[in-house]
Scaffold this motif. Structure first.
Motif, short mmCIF file in Angstrom:
data_model
loop_
_atom_site.label_atom_id
_atom_site.label_comp_id
_atom_site.label_asym_id
_atom_site.label_seq_id
_atom_site.Cartn_x
_atom_site.Cartn_y
_atom_site.Cartn_z
N HIS A 69 35.99 39.45 37.51
CA HIS A 69 36.27 40.65 38.30
C HIS A 69 35.33 40.59 39.51
CE1 HIS A 69 38.11 42.22 34.54
NE2 HIS A 69 37.10 41.57 33.98
N GLY A 72 34.63 43.90 41.06
CA GLY A 72 33.79 44.64 40.13
C GLY A 72 32.34 44.16 40.21
N ASP A 228 41.13 42.82 39.77
CA ASP A 228 40.41 43.80 40.57
C ASP A 228 41.25 44.92 41.15
OD1 ASP A 228 37.66 43.03 40.54
OD2 ASP A 228 38.16 41.28 41.74
N TYR A 231 39.81 48.28 40.32
CA TYR A 231 38.59 48.53 41.10
C TYR A 231 38.95 48.93 42.54
CZ TYR A 231 35.56 46.45 37.50
OH TYR A 231 34.87 46.18 36.35
#
Length: 536
Positions: A69, A72, A228, A231
């Protein structure tokens, strides 16, 4: 037409068993133009060709991280880092320092604590945080990101009290006497508070992501299979953010973006499915969760935890809803990537894949089981029979090795993190870091796959050493493995004429150096699509 760059005088590992190592390589139009001896490569040299004299250095196919990620991770760079905390007192001190810089009411957000690393050997509670932060909502994720501890102010902000029900696929831990929340939130319950955290500004998010991408290419990473969109806050938002930062004229790194299962219908309506996109940004598997984390005892096991017989973990979805979701993603022509750590979750995902193929037969779907840590010989045989790719994170053993035998017991441990056994069954494997859960550096994963020890060399001989991989096999997890998992084995993952000129020039030969040095390997030059992404 002459080459743009030639590399001479080194050891070029092509990744192809038929021509494993040569001394020189030429690049033209973003592709490998030739591999061979100096005469073959020099024939492509022209007046504008850059000549890189390797002086014996090794060249390998560009590495890829098959599961992480990266956004992230980028966002975590602005948050309180608790990976080094070894006691609750150290966590409280970090909170007190952070609180002193903030106005009352501002959020304190952090991650990385691990109760197994704390002197107290217990989960933090809201009272631990209230002592030093009564006036700031506090949200601290465990290292696995599947559990969070929050303080009383955060519970109040989310409206969580003793009467609040557990959300589907999640749990609010409660005091066994009073019924009051302890501050520990598991799986989907984490979102009850996480969704209240103020987002960073778009400019700061872009700045942090650029920083993380530049770090990646310094390690020799040339492609990231990242998850992602959640996010970023949207499919289109994620694509726009990454496309603004990557490419031959920007940060040269390739992105394969996972499609959240929550947004499957939206993705289908927008024409987004596995394989859509271009060579710099493309859409990967549909990502969904079957269970939680082993460290947090939320991974779903078929039998109770050895060190806590009161639980078998948590399934994120009801069985029929989960199977229907996998089948729909499969029907739409997608690859499915399922987070499955426990053997219960693994069995459920394999049931879903089998049912999907029964309803909608499709050759070479290459569905991916992400993590697949706790397995058995029958589960491995079934993975192989269904053509399911094992998306593994060897670096997990650096941390988990110290306690996973206690968690699951020696019988299950013998077929856990069982990479050699998985290969023996014929399961295609790819390797990743799951960053920010573990560090971004792929060489840590290579090192742990070879040694089955933590990065300090503990224990002597390794955990279940019969499961070790060779350096060649371990590096393959990060080169040919992700290429196959992403349906790109004819495009990248090897250094052969016509394939992408994605490569890393290393500071030492990973196949000839002392194996104890594998964790220390660094890229001195990273190239993606014929463009220099990093050079030192």
């Amino acid at each position: 037409m002459s080459a743009s760059t030639i590399f001479i005088g080194g050891k070029v590992y092509t990744g192809d068993p038929g021509k494993p190592a040569v001394s020189c390589l030429a690049v033209r139009d973003g592709r490998v133009a030739a591999v061979g001896d100096e005469g073959e490569v020099r024939a492509l040299q022209g007046p504008g060709t850059r000549v890189v004299r390797l002086e014996g250095r090794a060249v390998v196919p560009g590495l890829a991280d098959a599961h992480l990620h990266i956004l992230g991770y980028a966002l975590s760079l602005d948050r309180l880092a608790l990976q080094a905390a070894r006691s609750l007192a150290e966590i409280r001190q970090a909170l007190a320092t952070a609180a002193a810089r903030l106005a009352p009411g501002e959020w304190i957000v952090g991650r990385g604590w691990d109760q197994d690393q704390l002197a107290e050997r217990r989960l933090p509670a809201r009272q631990d945080l209230d002592e030093v932060c009564p006036h700031h909502p506090v949200f601290l994720q465990r290292t696995c990101n599947h559990i969070a501890v929050v303080n009383s102010a955060a519970l109040r902000a989310a409206g969580i009290d003793r009467h609040s029900p557990d959300p589907p696929g999640g749990r609010i831990d409660r005091d066994p006497v009073t019924g009051e929340p302890t501050g520990i939130l598991r799986e989907n319950a984490v979102d009850l508070v996480a969704r209240l955290i103020p987002p960073v500004t778009p400019a700061r998010r872009k700045e942090l992501l650029a920083r993380a991408l530049r770090e990646a290419v310094r390690y020799g990473l040339t492609q990231l299979h990242t998850d992602d969109c959640l996010y970023a806050g949207g499919l289109d938002v994620a694509e726009a953010l990454f496309r603004e930062l990557i490419g031959p004229e920007a940060i040269p790194i390739r992105i394969t973006q996972a499609i959240p299962a929550e947004w499957l219908a939206e993705a289908a309506a927008a024409g987004i499915r596995t394989g859509a996109g271009d060579e710099w940004y493309r859409w990967g598997h549909v990502k969904l969760y079957a269970d939680g984390s082993l460290g947090g005892r939320t991974a779903a096991l078929l039998e109770p935890y050895a060190d806590d017989p009161s639980t078998r973990g948590i399934y994120i979805h009801e069985r029929e809803a989960f199977i229907d979701l996998v089948a729909e993603a499969h029907r739409l022509g997608n690859q499915v990537g399922c987070h499955a750590i426990g053997d219960g979750a693994a069995a459920l995902f394999l049931d879903a894949v089998a049912e999907s193929q029964r309803l909608h037969p499709r050759a070479d779907a290459r569905h991916r089981m992400i993590h697949c840590q706790i397995l058995s010989e029958p589960l491995m045989a079934r993975m192989a029979a269904l053509g399911v790719v094992g998306d593994i994170q060897p670096v997990f053993l650096n941390t988990d090795g110290h306690w996973y035998v206690d968690r699951v017991g020696p019988e299950r441990a013998a077929t856990s993190y069982a990479w050699r056994s998985m290969m023996r069954h014929g399961i295609a494997l790819c390797g990743g870091s799951d960053c920010p859960i573990e560090p971004l550096n792929p060489w840590y994963g290579v090192h742990v796959a070879v040694h089955r020890q933590d990065l300090t060399g503990v224990p002597e001989g390794g955990w279940y050493p019969e499961q070790r991989l060779t350096p060649e096999e371990a590096l393959g997890l990060y080169t040919a493995g992700p290429a196959y998992a992403g349906f790109q084995e004819s495009f990248r993952g090897r250094l052969l004429p016509g394939m992408a000129a994605d490569l890393a020039v290393l500071d030492r030969d990973p196949f000839a150096c002392d194996p104890a040095e594998l964790k220390d390997v660094r890229s001195t030059l990273t190239m993606v699509g014929g463009v220099i992404a990093h050079e030192s």
